[in-house]
Scaffold this active site. Structure first.
Site, PDB file in Angstrom:
ATOM      1  N   HIS A   1       4.903   3.707  -6.648  1.00 22.71           N
ATOM      2  CA  HIS A   1       6.055   2.424  -6.783  1.00 22.71           C
ATOM      3  C   HIS A   1       7.539   2.884  -6.638  1.00 22.71           C
ATOM      4  CE1 HIS A   1       8.138  -0.859  -8.890  1.00 22.71           C
ATOM      5  NE2 HIS A   1       7.051  -1.577  -8.898  1.00 22.71           N
TER       6      HIS A   1
ATOM      7  N   ASP B   1       2.918   7.576 -14.254  1.00 25.88           N
ATOM      8  CA  ASP B   1       3.162   6.172 -14.341  1.00 25.88           C
ATOM      9  C   ASP B   1       1.992   5.329 -14.519  1.00 25.88           C
ATOM     10  OD1 ASP B   1       3.758   3.558 -13.704  1.00 25.88           O
ATOM     11  OD2 ASP B   1       4.526   3.775 -11.553  1.00 25.88           O
TER      12      ASP B   1
ATOM     13  N   GLN C   1       0.058   0.288 -14.197  1.00 24.36           N
ATOM     14  CA  GLN C   1      -1.311  -0.361 -13.680  1.00 24.36           C
ATOM     15  C   GLN C   1      -2.440   0.072 -14.461  1.00 24.36           C
ATOM     16  OE1 GLN C   1      -1.052  -2.926 -11.747  1.00 24.36           O
ATOM     17  NE2 GLN C   1       0.916  -2.621 -11.361  1.00 24.36           N
TER      18      GLN C   1
ATOM     19  N   LYS D   1       2.876  -6.281 -18.735  1.00 26.77           N
ATOM     20  CA  LYS D   1       1.696  -6.373 -17.751  1.00 26.77           C
ATOM     21  C   LYS D   1       0.228  -6.161 -18.717  1.00 26.77           C
ATOM     22  CE  LYS D   1       3.939  -3.650 -13.741  1.00 26.77           C
ATOM     23  NZ  LYS D   1       4.223  -4.667 -12.942  1.00 26.77           N
TER      24      LYS D   1
ATOM     25  N   CYS E   1       6.984  -3.273  -3.962  1.00 27.29           N
ATOM     26  CA  CYS E   1       7.670  -2.232  -4.375  1.00 27.29           C
ATOM     27  C   CYS E   1       7.230  -0.863  -4.077  1.00 27.29           C
ATOM     28  CB  CYS E   1       8.083  -2.357  -5.687  1.00 27.29           C
ATOM     29  SG  CYS E   1       8.922  -3.752  -6.250  1.00 27.29           S
TER      30      CYS E   1
END
Lengths: 149, 410
Positions: free
Chosen positions: B123, B199, B202, B225, B367
């Protein structure tokens, strides 16, 4: 909710399927590039100016049906026109694409016939897509500024 | 223990919203998730009965608010199996968490020519902050490539990691849905003498996260999220690293002492929480974590694997050669985030037609423009499923895609 037929008028789909003035122009034509950060669309406008007229214009790049058809119609509308008239077409088109009242009344005095371009009026009912419709026009404006600087 | 996912769906008030006679089909959870009633209620209750500053005033309400805020931190720490709740830093969002690492640890530990390894599927939030260090101090970036089916190509991993100081990677692609082998990557980074930054935006909302088992040095993820409110992100870091790094923003709360000639930092986690934090939002995230624990993250992941499997199956059956799904086709290797192309119809046009059926998807570059270039597209349509989605949602997606295909047929 406004219907899809407001957005995807037949003439828009026609320009999308058979875009006019696709391609590139060699220098000294001015090349400007526009991006729509929302959807990743990119457009290049090639603008040739001679004796105060837009002698030729070409469009390349990728985008959705609205951005591509708007670019195609724009190219047809400005090709061969004097620069002053092109600028007023741009103003009128952009005022058609705005929701605010002020800019509309300002441009109404200009009395420019937008013709086929009026098919894009329905885009205003889908505010997310206004940027798609104006992408080519903002890129053309940059080109005009560069060509006449 | 199995979970009743029909009941789960009823926990989300917004999903009963009807627009133009059609119920909401929300397939944009990789973008931001919807909120269960318990989260909305927890935030409302705090605002109506308990709202007060934290870490400052001495009255009972302020003390209670501080306990609620710190309780949320403990809940988040447990959720990711962090050894110590003081290692959990509340930030504005995951982007700020990643920037915090780059601007503090990065600037203090990296110099010209130092190597940072990323992946081709990052991202922008895990790419642009590093680009900024390239421009500012001249670090060098390397990228782990991607296989044709959208997985990380690890064949040259050890070479890429030679002399690297950092390996920073996503644990699940926000475009392809690919689940990356986080533990293996962290181990490889450490063998090469690099730190590992994950990261987790997700993956944390969708599967069990055990930070100690994974072995990462930093983990960033977002509240919004994972059923929590927006305006809040989480940075987890190893205590020793967080203590050794310089502070990020200066101001109130992050100091132990301020004099005319300087200041002394507060202990963790306050050191990295300058100013009044998003108190209500942290309490909302605490409620979200409790909710997800009740459902069970193993159940969430199993549900989504099954959703991905069903959706891929139906999309392929009903749209055949007209649809190209990016990323792994094996549901075991991916989350339920599906990016695809429908014929040559522009994603923006596809999402417009889907919107007529109240099917909410994202169209765009997500992104991740370098990944888009690699895929040879400038945008995709992305349908992303979460614990509240069901087969009917996947069916509605297919129905609407068939309509889009028909509408744009030449």
């Amino acid at each position: 909710m406004p219907g899809l037929e407001d957005l995807y008028r037949e003439i828009i789909l026609d320009h999308y399927r058979s875009p006019r003035n696709r391609g590139e122009l060699p220098p000294p034509a001015v090349r400007t590039e526009g991006h729509n950060p929302l959807c990743g669309d990119e457009i290049q406008v090639y603008l040739a100016v001679q004796n105060g007229f837009v002698s030729d214009v070409k469009i390349s790049g990728q985008g959705c049906s609205i951005s591509q058809s708007s670019a195609s119609m724009m190219s047809a509308a400005v090709k061969g026109k004097p620069i002053a008239e092109v600028r007023s077409i741009v103003r009128c088109f952009k005022s058609m694409m705005t929701i605010e009242e002020d800019s509309e009344t300002e441009a109404q005095d200009e009395k420019v016939k937008l013709g086929d371009l009026e098919a894009l009026q329905g885009v205003v009912k889908f505010p997310v897509r206004i940027k798609c419709a104006t992408l080519a026009w903002n890129t053309l404006l940059q080109g005009l500024d560069e060509a006449t600087a | 223990m199995s979970t009743d996912f029909i009941k789960v769906r009823q926990d989300f008030p917004v999903l009963s919203r009807v627009i133009n006679g059609k119920t909401l089909v929300y397939l944009d959870s990789a973008n931001t998730s919807q909120k269960p009633r318990v989260v909305i209620d927890a935030m409302t209750a705090f605002l109506q009965h308990d709202y007060a500053p934290i870490n400052r005033s001495g009255y009972q309400m302020a003390s209670e608010a501080t306990d609620l805020y710190e309780g949320a931190r403990i809940a988040v720490a447990k959720f990711i199996n962090a050894p110590n709740a003081n290692e959990v830093i509340f930030t504005k969002n995951a982007t700020e968490a990643l920037n915090l690492i780059v601007r503090t640890w990065g600037l203090a530990n990296l110099k010209r020519g130092d190597i940072v390894v990323l992946t081709h599927m990052e991202h922008h939030a895990n790419m642009v902050p590093w680009h900024m260090l390239v421009a500012e101090i001249g670090i060098e970036l390397r990228f782990i490539p991607i296989t044709p089916d959208g997985q990380l190509d690890l064949s040259t991993l050890d070479e890429l990691l030679i002399d690297a100081k950092v390996l920073s990677f996503t644990s699940m692609s926000n475009v392809l849905g690919t689940i990356t082998p986080a533990k293996l990557l962290c181990d490889a980074a450490h063998r090469a003498g690099a730190i590992a930054i994950v990261d987790g935006c997700q993956s944390v909302p969708h599967m069990v996260t055990d930070i100690q088992d994974m072995g990462a040095d930093f983990l960033a993820f977002s509240s919004h999220k994972m059923c929590g409110p927006s305006g809040l992100g989480v940075l987890w870091g190893r205590q020793q690293l967080l203590e050794s790094m310089p502070p990020y923003m200066g101001g109130g709360n992050m100091i132990a002492d301020v004099r005319l000639d300087g200041f002394t930092c507060a202990e963790l986690p306050a050191k990295y929480e300058a100013g009044t934090p998003p108190i209500t939002e942290a309490i909302g995230l605490g409620a979200a974590v409790a909710y997800l624990n009740d459902v069970g993250m193993v159940n969430v992941q199993n549900h989504e694997t099954e959703m991905a499997s069903y959706a891929i199956d139906q999309l392929t059956k009903r749209l055949g050669d007209d649809i190209v799904i990016h990323g792994p086709t094996n549901p075991e290797l991916r989350g339920a985030t599906l990016s695809f192309a429908l014929k040559n119809i522009h994603p923006h046009d596809v999402s417009q037609i889907l919107d007529q059926s109240n099917v909410c998807v994202r169209a765009g570059h997500h992104c991740a423009k370098p990944l888009m270039r690699l895929l040879g597209v400038n945008a995709t349509v992305r349908a992303s499923f979460y614990l509240y989605n069901n087969h009917q949602d996947a069916d509605s997606l297919c129905d609407a895609l068939e309509q889009a295909r028909e509408f744009f047929s030449v």
